[in-house]
Design an enzyme around this catalytic site. Sequence first.
Site, short mmCIF file in Angstrom:
data_model
loop_
_atom_site.label_atom_id
_atom_site.label_comp_id
_atom_site.label_asym_id
_atom_site.label_seq_id
_atom_site.Cartn_x
_atom_site.Cartn_y
_atom_site.Cartn_z
N CYS A 1 0.81 -1.23 0.00
CA CYS A 1 0.00 0.00 0.00
C CYS A 1 0.84 1.28 0.00
O CYS A 1 0.58 2.21 -0.77
CB CYS A 1 -0.96 0.00 1.19
N HIS B 1 -3.09 6.37 4.43
CA HIS B 1 -1.67 6.46 4.78
C HIS B 1 -1.14 7.81 4.30
O HIS B 1 -1.46 8.26 3.20
CB HIS B 1 -0.87 5.37 4.04
O1 L14 Z 1 0.79 -5.57 1.94
O2 L14 Z 1 -0.40 -2.27 7.74
O3 L14 Z 1 2.70 -6.24 2.64
O4 L14 Z 1 0.14 -3.95 8.97
C1 L14 Z 1 1.57 -5.86 5.36
C2 L14 Z 1 1.45 -5.03 6.63
C3 L14 Z 1 0.09 -4.26 4.17
C4 L14 Z 1 0.00 -3.42 5.42
C5 L14 Z 1 1.63 -5.66 2.84
C6 L14 Z 1 -0.03 -3.43 7.87
C7 L14 Z 1 1.41 -4.97 4.16
C8 L14 Z 1 0.14 -4.28 6.63
#
Ligand code: L14
Length: 340
Positions: free
Chosen positions: A133, A246
């Site tokens: 993301c 974000h």
């Molecule tokens: O897509 O916010 O690799 O804890 C893994 C951690 C997405 C966000 C990914 C988080 C992330 C996630």
Amino acid sequence: MLKKKDKYVVAVVGATGAVGNEMIEVLEQRNFPVEKIRFFASEKSEGKTLKFQESDIKVETLKEDSFEGIDIALFSAGAERSRIWAPIAAKSGCVVIDNSSQWRMDPDVPLVVPEVNAHDLSWHKGIIANPNCSTIQMVVVLKPIHDVVKVKRVVVTTFQSVSGTGKKAMDELLQQTADLLNFREIKCNVYPHQIAFNVLPHIDKFLENGYTKEEMKMVNETRKIMGDYSIRVTATTVRVPVFRGHSESINIETEKKITPEEVREILSKAPGIKLLDSVENNIYPLPITAAGKDDVYVGRIRIDESIENGINMWVVSDNLRKGAALNAVQIAEELLKMVN
Ligand code: L14
């Protein structure tokens, strides 16, 4: 491989999760040509139904032959399930668009943000990875600038919402906030520390080098998507008590000089971007601006006077939308363009 059809059989794997839910909504909102939809989740959700365009669709559990007859499967059920099930799905002739981190750096798997590298879809072998993301919203902004003045180095700090972790984390932030306001003890189940009224410099696991996995995803995925391994990236990823959206402070060093006005001019014409940059009027992007929206918002564009050619900016987007579900559906739309 995908064949030309009027409508497609589409599956959402991890349909009951935060991103899965959003995938269903985005498919509906964008009127994706769906012949039939199928929803998959773990045993916990057995017996549940979810709505799709007014009809109730039952949630199934995955079996070896589940993917027969499915054209496109959107996966968001965690890396472990993607590791096991994405190859099985691809073998049944279904195209997998995988939102987990499992396949992103695999040299046989394209890692795609349509605004940046839709051309990489041409060499997929059945699995396409949806990037992280925080990486997605950053490369949407870097690419149009890179095309003009070449980005040499990026220093990024993120301010990430809890919805990236999923529904349990959203519940934890809400519960801790309510508990603290009522002078009650708080519980920490999802994160190692209190997230309400706090900031945690820790997203995903810590690695040997002292960085988190999330930070290294931003480094490695950015270069793969941009198709330029000479770009140097360093990241600090931080969790903030925000539900959705974000934010990122991005510093870039470019090969050629560029002014903030030129950056604004370039970004105002770039796909998927909205400028919100008028500090005289207190206008800059906020997570609450981006929540529920599709665009990547950019503001606070200014010169970094500490180096020869430097720019600072503030970039915000909805992590469940462009950061996950929307980007996955846009990949599917690109695939349709390629066969139609
Ligand atoms: O897509 O916010 O690799 O804890 C893994 C951690 C997405 C966000 C990914 C988080 C992330 C996630």
